[in-house]
Design a protein around this motif. Structure first.
Motif, mmCIF file in Angstrom:
data_model
loop_
_atom_site.group_PDB
_atom_site.id
_atom_site.type_symbol
_atom_site.label_atom_id
_atom_site.label_comp_id
_atom_site.label_asym_id
_atom_site.label_seq_id
_atom_site.Cartn_x
_atom_site.Cartn_y
_atom_site.Cartn_z
ATOM 1 N N GLY A 186 0.818 -1.201 0.000
ATOM 2 C CA GLY A 186 0.000 0.000 0.000
ATOM 3 C C GLY A 186 0.851 1.250 0.000
ATOM 4 O O GLY A 186 2.079 1.187 -0.100
ATOM 5 N N GLU A 187 0.204 2.403 0.123
ATOM 6 C CA GLU A 187 0.888 3.696 0.124
ATOM 7 C C GLU A 187 0.385 4.528 1.303
ATOM 8 O O GLU A 187 -0.815 4.579 1.573
ATOM 9 N N LEU A 188 1.309 5.199 1.961
ATOM 10 C CA LEU A 188 0.938 6.053 3.084
ATOM 11 C C LEU A 188 0.171 7.268 2.581
ATOM 12 O O LEU A 188 0.427 7.788 1.494
ATOM 13 N N PRO B 112 -6.290 9.322 8.241
ATOM 14 C CA PRO B 112 -5.938 8.161 7.402
ATOM 15 C C PRO B 112 -4.493 7.731 7.648
ATOM 16 O O PRO B 112 -3.627 8.553 7.950
ATOM 17 N N TRP B 113 -4.261 6.439 7.482
ATOM 18 C CA TRP B 113 -2.904 5.901 7.617
ATOM 19 C C TRP B 113 -2.310 5.554 6.259
ATOM 20 O O TRP B 113 -1.186 5.899 5.961
ATOM 21 N N TYR B 114 -3.077 4.823 5.459
ATOM 22 C CA TYR B 114 -2.552 4.371 4.184
ATOM 23 C C TYR B 114 -3.683 3.946 3.255
ATOM 24 O O TYR B 114 -4.827 3.755 3.684
ATOM 25 N N ARG B 115 -3.327 3.819 1.968
ATOM 26 C CA ARG B 115 -4.222 3.234 0.972
ATOM 27 C C ARG B 115 -3.766 1.797 0.748
ATOM 28 O O ARG B 115 -2.720 1.564 0.126
ATOM 29 N N PRO B 116 -4.497 0.813 1.268
ATOM 30 C CA PRO B 116 -4.059 -0.572 1.120
ATOM 31 C C PRO B 116 -4.129 -1.035 -0.328
ATOM 32 O O PRO B 116 -5.012 -0.617 -1.078
ATOM 33 N N GLN B 117 -3.204 -1.872 -0.700
ATOM 34 C CA GLN B 117 -3.199 -2.421 -2.058
ATOM 35 C C GLN B 117 -4.196 -3.567 -2.161
ATOM 36 O O GLN B 117 -4.207 -4.475 -1.342
ATOM 37 N N SER B 118 -5.050 -3.506 -3.173
ATOM 38 C CA SER B 118 -5.828 -4.668 -3.572
ATOM 39 C C SER B 118 -5.068 -5.325 -4.717
ATOM 40 O O SER B 118 -4.315 -4.665 -5.444
ATOM 41 N N SER B 119 -5.244 -6.618 -4.892
ATOM 42 C CA SER B 119 -4.444 -7.332 -5.886
ATOM 43 C C SER B 119 -5.325 -8.216 -6.761
ATOM 44 O O SER B 119 -6.059 -9.070 -6.254
ATOM 45 N N PHE B 120 -5.233 -7.998 -8.066
ATOM 46 C CA PHE B 120 -5.907 -8.844 -9.043
ATOM 47 C C PHE B 120 -4.828 -9.593 -9.783
ATOM 48 O O PHE B 120 -3.866 -8.993 -10.266
ATOM 49 N N VAL B 121 -4.950 -10.927 -9.880
ATOM 50 C CA VAL B 121 -3.860 -11.728 -10.432
ATOM 51 C C VAL B 121 -4.253 -12.343 -11.775
ATOM 52 O O VAL B 121 -5.408 -12.713 -11.996
#
Length: 507
Positions: free
Chosen positions: A314-316, A473-482
């Motif tokens: 993710g990104e802060l 806010p702390w961060y934008r969590p990464q979602s993952s599509f594979v």
């Protein structure tokens, strides 16, 4: 996207690494040639009736059979679909769309303005959790076969966006009364559901619509969507090569998935952190002071939180508007760099040098680690956190409202949707109905202003609520599509699942 209390819980569960809801287990392996696209999904649709449809994780099930009036590209821009072009009147309360005249539904019924009118009216009056998308729609009028006139009760800057989603799924009017419409959809989309090969709740099989009007959007002859009720069965299907692509429940298994030869396509859909609901100090006077709210932003080592909770994916950030937004300002992502000394200083200036107590809700969805981390981070700056287990009432208690502060994961939508979800006085995630004249002024400019005025006001609004610390806010969590080596995809801005036409054979 967030659309209901139920979906908020699902989003939280997925983001926290818990088992997602869904139908049955894996179906038998499918042919994985370029002629068949086999996808894994976490949820199954409850019905195929267009006026009861949903979006987000469920979008591919519906997009396979139903076209929309407008198509959204992966970058979020809007282009023609069933509507060739459109224009607003001067005050943006009347939208006129020119429709295609060469489209038929799979039952042979012609698509025209009257069909579009009926579908929009049915969706607004239907039971979809997204029915509010058409709240501003006052009347729909078929001027002639290819001209649709939509009158709004007030300007809605997100209205065109809604017409690219389930709000404008087009179902054949001849099928409205069909007793089996929940399982046998009749649309004008790129595929037709093969009901004989479909197992409701488990596996959905589609064949190419031979009469589809836009051949360039169809990259496969067959489409299969398999639903997995738990993360283990999904992982096993990926590792055994049964799927060309899949939406993952969390990032805990990415190493194993990559080892199986799959590519991770990252996207960001949400932000995680604290919502500081009680900005007027109704239940906790301390929260009325902006210095206290700013101290809560400085108090968290967000990099460590991302690593501990999000496995570093993710990104802060310290803003709730996403990078795709006109309001986004990259510099605001680091506005409150971790600084416990600054947090203590601000608390002392506000009269809380000896500390204060915050009451927060907890839930089984959070597990034990998250409340413990929050408690320790706040303790380090002199704030005592008291958590109460809300049982199954976590979301209901937040929106009641019963708490002035809470951890939450919420979607990052388009600007107008985000404003009406989290910021405006009537927003559901502003449960204390907190109002600020400056915010109201900027919201009004975004509502009725020109495009340039809307953009400028959105940027100013974002900066203002960051400075006023409405959120932490702390961060934008990464979602993952594979995807496997045979398949390429463009992930979709603002949606958990890529749109169906964004898949194509890698070769």
């Amino acid at each position: 996207m967030f659309r209901s209390k139920r979906m908020a819980a699902v989003i939280a569960a997925v983001a926290l690494g818990l088992t997602a809801c869904g139908g049955g287990g894996a179906a038998a392996p499918q042919d994985q040639s370029s002629q068949t696209l086999t996808l894994g999904a976490l949820l199954a649709p409850k019905t195929f009736a267009a006026n009861q449809s949903e979006f987000a994780n469920l979008s591919p099930f519906y997009q396979a059979v139903y076209d929309t009036l407008i198509r959204m590209k992966p970058d979020g821009s809007l282009v023609p679909m069933l509507a060739k072009d459109w224009k607003y009147n001067a005050d943006k309360t009347v939208l006129t769309l020119t429709l295609r005249d060469d489209v038929k539904f799979s039952d042979g019924t012609p698509f025209n303005a009257d069909a579009a009118k009926q579908n929009l009216e049915r969706f607004k009056a239907g039971t979809s959790p997204d029915a509010q998308f058409l709240a501003a729609l006052k009347t729909a009028k078929a001027v002639d076969a290819t001209t649709l006139e939509l009158t709004l009760s007030a300007p809605d800057p997100a209205f065109l966006n809604y017409l690219s989603k389930d709000a404008s799924f087009m179902q054949s009017p001849a099928s409205f009364g069909n007793a089996d419409i929940a399982t046998k959809p009749v649309g004008s989309g790129p595929y037709v559901l093969d009901t004989a090969a479909t197992v409701t709740g488990t596996s959905y099989s589609y064949h190419r619509n031979p009469n589809y009007w836009d051949k360039g959007l169809v990259h496969y002859d067959n489409l299969v969507l398999n639903v997995y009720g738990d993360q283990t069965s999904l992982l096993n299907a990926i590792k055994s090569g049964q799927l060309n692509a899949a939406n993952t429940a969390d990032n805990n298994t990415l190493t194993e998935i990559q080892a199986a030869g799959y590519k991770v396509n990252p996207l960001q859909l949400n932000w995680a952190g604290l919502i500081l609901f009680d900005r007027a100090g109704t239940t906790n006077p301390a929260l009325k002071d902006v210095r206290v709210r700013q101290a809560l932003n400085y108090a968290f080592d967000t990099k460590a939180m991302l690593q501990s909770i999000g496995q570093g994916y993710g990104e802060l950030t310290t803003q709730v508007f996403p990078p795709s937004s006109a309001a986004y300002d990259k510099s605001l992502d680091s506005r409150y760099a971790y600084n416990p000394a600054k947090a203590k200083e601000l608390l002392a200036q506000a009269g809380y040098a000896s500390g204060l107590t915050l009451k927060l809700p907890s839930s089984a969805l959070m597990g034990n680690t998250l409340p413990a981390l929050i408690t320790q981070q706040l303790k380090d700056v002199g704030i005592t956190a008291e958590f109460t287990d809300t049982g199954n009432n976590f979301i209901a208690d937040l929106l009641a409202p019963k708490y002035g502060v809470s951890y939450m994961i919420l979607e990052q939508q388009s600007d107008w949707q985000l404003i009406n979800m989290k910021i405006s006085p009537t927003a559901p995630w502003n449960p204390y109905k907190y109002e600020d004249p400056k915010v109201d002024e900027l919201i009004n400019k975004i509502h009725v202003g020109s495009t340039d005025e809307q953009t400028a006001a959105a940027k100013e609004l974002n900066k203002y609520i960051v400075e006023q610390a409405w959120f932490a806010p702390w961060y934008r969590p990464q979602s993952s599509f594979v995807t496997d080596a045979k398949t390429k995809v463009e992930v979709q801005t603002g949606n958990a699942y890529p749109f169906i036409w964004s898949f194509s054979p890698a070769s």
